[in-house]
Design an enzyme around this catalytic site. Sequence first.
Site, PDB file in Angstrom:
ATOM      1  N   LYS A  52       0.837  -1.205   0.000  1.00  0.00           N
ATOM      2  CA  LYS A  52       0.000   0.000   0.000  1.00  0.00           C
ATOM      3  C   LYS A  52       0.874   1.258   0.000  1.00  0.00           C
ATOM      4  O   LYS A  52       0.633   2.203  -0.751  1.00  0.00           O
ATOM      5  CB  LYS A  52      -0.942  -0.015   1.219  1.00  0.00           C
ATOM      6  CG  LYS A  52      -2.038  -1.071   1.077  1.00  0.00           C
ATOM      7  CD  LYS A  52      -2.808  -1.331   2.374  1.00  0.00           C
ATOM      8  CE  LYS A  52      -3.780  -2.491   2.192  1.00  0.00           C
ATOM      9  NZ  LYS A  52      -4.467  -2.908   3.409  1.00  0.00           N
ATOM     10  N   GLN A  96      -4.301  -1.862   9.697  1.00  0.00           N
ATOM     11  CA  GLN A  96      -4.247  -3.185   9.064  1.00  0.00           C
ATOM     12  C   GLN A  96      -4.801  -4.248  10.005  1.00  0.00           C
ATOM     13  O   GLN A  96      -4.367  -4.369  11.147  1.00  0.00           O
ATOM     14  CB  GLN A  96      -2.785  -3.502   8.672  1.00  0.00           C
ATOM     15  CG  GLN A  96      -2.632  -4.750   7.847  1.00  0.00           C
ATOM     16  CD  GLN A  96      -3.291  -4.659   6.469  1.00  0.00           C
ATOM     17  OE1 GLN A  96      -3.183  -3.662   5.783  1.00  0.00           O
ATOM     18  NE2 GLN A  96      -4.004  -5.708   6.071  1.00  0.00           N
ATOM     19  N   ASP A 119     -10.860   2.593   4.429  1.00  0.00           N
ATOM     20  CA  ASP A 119     -11.133   1.156   4.314  1.00  0.00           C
ATOM     21  C   ASP A 119     -12.639   0.896   4.224  1.00  0.00           C
ATOM     22  O   ASP A 119     -13.060  -0.209   3.891  1.00  0.00           O
ATOM     23  CB  ASP A 119     -10.569   0.401   5.539  1.00  0.00           C
ATOM     24  CG  ASP A 119      -9.249  -0.299   5.212  1.00  0.00           C
ATOM     25  OD1 ASP A 119      -8.983  -0.521   4.013  1.00  0.00           O
ATOM     26  OD2 ASP A 119      -8.504  -0.624   6.152  1.00  0.00           O
TER      27      ASP A 119
END
Length: 290
Positions: A52, A96, A119
């Site tokens: 990412k 994450q 997200d």
Amino acid sequence: MEILDGKIASQAVKEALKQEVSLLKTSGKRAPHLVAILVGNNGASETYVASKVKNCAEIGFESTLIRLEETVAEAELLATIEKANTDDNVDGILVQLPLPKQISEQKVIEAINPKKDVDGFHPVSVGKLVQGLETFIPATPYGIMLMLEHYNIPTKGKHAVVIGRSNIVGRPMSVLLSSNHPYGNCTVTICHSQTANLKEICLQGDIIVAALGRAEFVKADMVKPGAVVIDVGITRVEDASAKKGYRIKGDVAFDEVAPKASYITPVPGGVGLMTIAGLLKNTLQAYKSR
Ligand code: NAP
């Protein structure tokens, strides 16, 4: 059979984003800024976060990787999120997953400012998605929609079978495919571990999205000839002959399913790359809406 190539489709999305960022910078504006928080040393998480960050750099985004120890207290993680929430130079925040046992994932998801929730896991984002309002779409289902768009796969009136009902993949995927959208308008069946007659249901699918996390679960005898097969699964399967000691397998038995499918995504090289494209698009959207 045609391969839905995540490398090609994600590159197209990233090129467009890169040009937009370049225009922003030439007009004197700052670049979009993503903060990624990584807790502990989980091998797969390390790989995802590194990718990412690398992709942000490739298209001209700023990114900051914050690493916290495996043993970090929940309160410290929440304080780190709060700092990024109130930092005007931060547009998007991701933590994450998975997180160590001492930390509640739900608390963490809800701690992120919905305006920076790139997200798309915050209940506010999910609620808006269900209501068809503009929001951050979870990156993997978003990436799949971008893939369908890139290859102009007809979806209207098709029967889509989604295997998996998680909040990050299966459920939002079912919402998107059933929504009134150029690459939606499907009739959707969502399956899970308690579904009876899964094979028979899969055989009815014009589109199958496999997101259950069981290596090579979807076999050729579960797939209707000409179906579009989207493989979300990423499972590390031990293999002594592989350099790393394991191979990455999807949820679809690719070699036997591919000859029956009209389109199919490979693993690796399919949905995973599109997930990053979805995240980057969400980050630019967060930047623009602030
Ligand atoms: P998850 O939270 O474990 O959810 C799995 C879902 O599959 C659950 O709804 C489960 O049903 C269902 N399931 C499990 N076994 C089943 C079976 N035998 N038959 C039917 N349904 C079954 O997983 P996830 O986070 O959604 O991820 C799914 C897979 O996608 C994993 O391999 C993950 O690594 C991968 N993934 C890939 C990307 C990418 O970028 N390519 C992104 C995210 C995830 P229940 O709800 O009944 O338990």
